[in-house]
Design a protein around this motif. Structure first.
Motif, short mmCIF file in Angstrom:
data_model
loop_
_atom_site.label_atom_id
_atom_site.label_comp_id
_atom_site.label_asym_id
_atom_site.label_seq_id
_atom_site.Cartn_x
_atom_site.Cartn_y
_atom_site.Cartn_z
N PRO A 124 0.50 12.99 1.40
CA PRO A 124 0.18 12.35 2.18
C PRO A 124 1.71 11.79 2.85
O PRO A 124 2.16 11.24 4.32
N ALA A 125 2.36 10.41 2.36
CA ALA A 125 2.80 9.08 2.25
C ALA A 125 4.22 9.87 2.32
O ALA A 125 5.04 9.72 2.95
N PHE A 126 4.01 11.18 1.35
CA PHE A 126 5.40 11.21 1.31
C PHE A 126 5.88 12.56 2.50
O PHE A 126 7.60 12.60 2.93
N TYR A 180 0.75 -1.13 -0.16
CA TYR A 180 0.21 -0.07 -0.22
C TYR A 180 0.83 0.97 0.21
O TYR A 180 0.46 2.47 -0.47
N ALA A 181 2.39 1.28 0.98
CA ALA A 181 2.82 2.58 0.93
C ALA A 181 3.80 3.19 -0.61
O ALA A 181 3.76 3.28 -0.34
N ASP A 182 3.48 1.58 -1.06
CA ASP A 182 4.79 1.32 -2.22
C ASP A 182 4.21 2.28 -3.29
O ASP A 182 3.89 3.08 -3.97
N MET A 183 2.58 2.20 -3.19
CA MET A 183 1.45 2.28 -4.70
C MET A 183 1.64 3.70 -4.15
O MET A 183 1.65 4.42 -5.14
N GLN A 184 1.08 3.73 -2.90
CA GLN A 184 0.90 5.49 -3.24
C GLN A 184 2.28 6.28 -2.95
O GLN A 184 1.56 7.73 -3.82
N GLY A 223 3.90 6.00 7.66
CA GLY A 223 3.81 5.94 5.87
C GLY A 223 2.97 4.39 5.39
O GLY A 223 1.79 5.44 4.04
N ILE A 224 2.77 3.97 6.36
CA ILE A 224 1.55 2.73 5.95
C ILE A 224 0.45 3.51 6.15
O ILE A 224 -0.64 2.87 5.47
N ALA A 225 0.33 3.98 7.20
CA ALA A 225 -1.60 4.55 7.41
C ALA A 225 -1.24 5.26 6.55
O ALA A 225 -2.75 5.48 6.03
N GLU A 226 -1.05 6.34 6.49
CA GLU A 226 -0.91 7.30 5.26
C GLU A 226 -1.96 6.81 3.85
O GLU A 226 -2.72 6.91 3.48
N ALA A 227 -0.94 5.92 3.83
CA ALA A 227 -1.49 5.07 2.31
C ALA A 227 -3.15 4.44 2.83
O ALA A 227 -3.53 4.84 1.24
N VAL A 228 -3.48 3.32 3.16
CA VAL A 228 -4.66 3.18 4.01
C VAL A 228 -5.33 4.68 4.23
O VAL A 228 -6.23 4.62 3.32
N PHE A 229 -4.96 5.44 4.62
CA PHE A 229 -5.94 6.89 4.28
C PHE A 229 -6.18 7.00 3.62
O PHE A 229 -7.73 7.72 3.19
N ALA A 271 4.80 20.21 -2.32
CA ALA A 271 3.57 20.25 -2.52
C ALA A 271 2.99 20.74 -1.11
O ALA A 271 1.41 21.02 -1.86
N ALA A 272 3.40 21.09 -0.27
CA ALA A 272 2.61 22.17 0.40
C ALA A 272 2.22 23.36 0.45
O ALA A 272 0.78 23.95 0.07
N THR A 273 3.11 24.15 -0.28
CA THR A 273 2.34 25.08 -0.79
C THR A 273 2.11 25.71 -2.36
O THR A 273 1.45 27.12 -2.33
N SER A 274 2.19 24.84 -3.09
CA SER A 274 0.63 24.54 -4.26
C SER A 274 -0.64 23.71 -3.45
O SER A 274 -0.97 23.48 -5.08
#
Ligand code: 6PG
Length: 479
Positions: free
Chosen positions: A419-421, A190-194, A279-285, A411-414
């Motif tokens: 989430p994963a990065f 999941y994390a890899d894919m996200q 990282g995994i949690a963010e990918a799930v969410f 990413a944040a400013t634009s």
């Protein structure tokens, strides 16, 4: 009895695994399915396999040499329990029942206990690689007893994927260890894919390149340190054109990601174990967020930048994204292996972490060159407390520093979700911090609940009398 191995459940995964088994020297495969029509279908379509069909469990058991060995490939949950009971009724002590489904490891622990009472061996086995892997060589993660491994080992070695000359299978550990490790594999998947999805999104918005052009970038990345199956198939998906509309397929696919649950299990289990798999949690969410169109619809006009990035040098930007992806990927794997280490300690499994990485080099969805580096890190130090502190990874993280931070900033400013990065970077900085604001949390807990705290300068447990004169007393530790 003619067969040395049996398969119960002939849906795609089961029939592919049965065909894989039958294609290997020395195996004769008994097959059974709840509806016989399915068995007949497989017999007709694959006469070359020399299957030994059975119409009922008694016939199935009679067709197997002792110790009888059967792999169950049915839907995880209730159907698995039902098949196990049926097999128990026809098997004998010493025989082996293998569950090759995506079972929750705690179910496997329960089933192993139940089956063991009968003297029969039960093995929960993680199988990765999808339909293609099942047919041509999956990565296999069996748990269960040492006794069952004696019989099962050679059979599983004969069908597993081969990576650098080694079959991708090992006896992971007792009872639920195999399914536990498969669960974490999926969490990492999941994390890899996200992470790959975030990289694609940033490149597309930052450079305006088309999906087909981005496919070339992923194909090039697949030649380097990011080489992996998921990077490879990403290029294939991005290159695909939708026939009816002529548009890139990725632009006509609804942007709501599904999930069958194993990624969520990885996170739930990590919470129980106290392991930060952020990282995994963010990918799930991120998948959950994508799948709430009603919430997304009412949120579209919320204030904030709209995802435009001004990039001067597209090639340099793409390289920054690549480095950020690699660093975040290292974090995801480090977190996943941390969970396996903690699970092994909790459930008393002796799991060789380096070996786990090595059986993931082939067959499975997260297969990658990179896993060799993990095996090397654990070969160097089997008890390494944090994987990403191994010298090879430190080097990679050092190279990625400015790019990783720049990409998260951009990413944040634009206004581009990453989430994963960004959670990977925060985890990394949290680990590195010499002092964390956790001290303040301890103070707050002590204030409202007298939960006590420890001090940096003295042993003991303390409480400040917040509602009294605010002097500190030494407290009895009541947790
Ligand atoms: C594998 C895959 C496999 C399956 C997942 C997909 O290792 O072969 O992980 O187990 O494709 O169940 O999971 P989601 O449907 O939750 O994405």
């Amino acid at each position: 009895a003619a067969a040395n191995i049996g398969v119960v459940g002939l849906a795609v995964m089961g029939s592919n695994l049965a065909r894989n088994l039958a294609s290997r020297e020395g195996n004769t495969v008994a097959i059974f399915n709840r509806t016989y029509a399915k068995t007949e279908e497989l017999l007709t379509e694959h006469p070359e396999a020399g299957f030994v069909p059975a119409r009922d469990y008694a016939e199935f058991a009679a067709s197997l040499q002792k110790p009888r060995t059967a792999i169950i490939m049915v839907k995880a949950g209730g159907p698995t329990d039902a098949v196990i009971e049926d097999l128990i009724s026809v098997f004998e002590p010493g025989d082996i029942i293998v569950d090759g489904g995506n079972a929750l490891f705690t179910d496997t622990i329960r089933r192993e206990k139940r089956v063991r009472e009968t003297g029969i061996n039960f093995v929960g086995m993680g199988v990765s690689g999808g339909e293609e892997g099942a047919l041509n060589g999956p990565s296999l993660m069996p748990g269960g007893s040492d006794e069952s491994w004696t019989t099962l080992g050679p059979i599983l070695r004969s069908i597993a994927a081969i990576a650098e000359g080694e079959p991708c299978v090992t006896h992971v550990g007792h009872d639920g260890a195999g399914h536990f490790v498969k669960m974490v594999h999926n969490g990492i998947e999941y994390a890899d894919m996200q992470l790959i999805a975030e990289a694609y999104d940033l490149i597309r918005r930052g450079t305006g390149k088309s999906p087909a052009e981005i496919a070339d970038i992923f194909a090039a990345w697949n030649e380097g340190e990011l080489q992996s199956y998921l990077i490879e198939i990403t290029a294939e998906v991005l290159r695909q054109t939708d026939a009816p509309t002529g548009r890139p397929l990725v632009d006509v696919i609804l942007d709501q990601a599904g999930a069958k649950g194993t990624g969520g299990w990885t996170v739930q289990t990590a919470i129980d174990l106290g392991v930060p798999v952020s990282g995994i949690a963010e990918a799930v969410f991120a998948r959950s967020l994508s799948s709430h169109p009603e919430q997304r619809a009412v949120s579209q006009n919320l204030p904030g930048p709209r995802g435009e990035i001004a990039v001067d040098d597209a090639d340099a930007f793409v390289e920054q994204v690549r480095l950020a992806l690699y660093a975040s990927k290292i974090v995801a794997y480090s977190q996943g292996f941390d969970e396996i280490r903690a699970g092994a300690a909790q459930y008393d499994w002796s799991i060789d972490l380096g070996k786990v990485a090595s059986i993931w080099r082939g067959g499975c969805i997260i297969r990658a060159q990179f896993l060799n580096r993990i095996t090397e890190a654990y070969d160097e130090q089997a008890t390494l407390p944090v994987l990403l502190t191994a010298p090879y990874f430190v080097d990679a993280l050092e190279r990625a520093q400015s790019a990783w931070r720049e990409i998260v900033r951009v990413a944040a400013t634009s206004g581009i979700p990453s989430p994963a990065f960004s959670s990977s970077l925060s985890y990394y900085d949290g680990l590195r911090a010499d002092r964390l604001p956790a001290a303040l949390i301890q103070g707050q807990r002590d204030f409202f609940g007298a939960h006590t705290y420890k001090r940096v300068d003295r042993d003991g447990t303390f409480h400040t009398q917040w509602s009294g004169d605010r002097t500190e007393i030494e407290a009895v530790d009541t947790h």
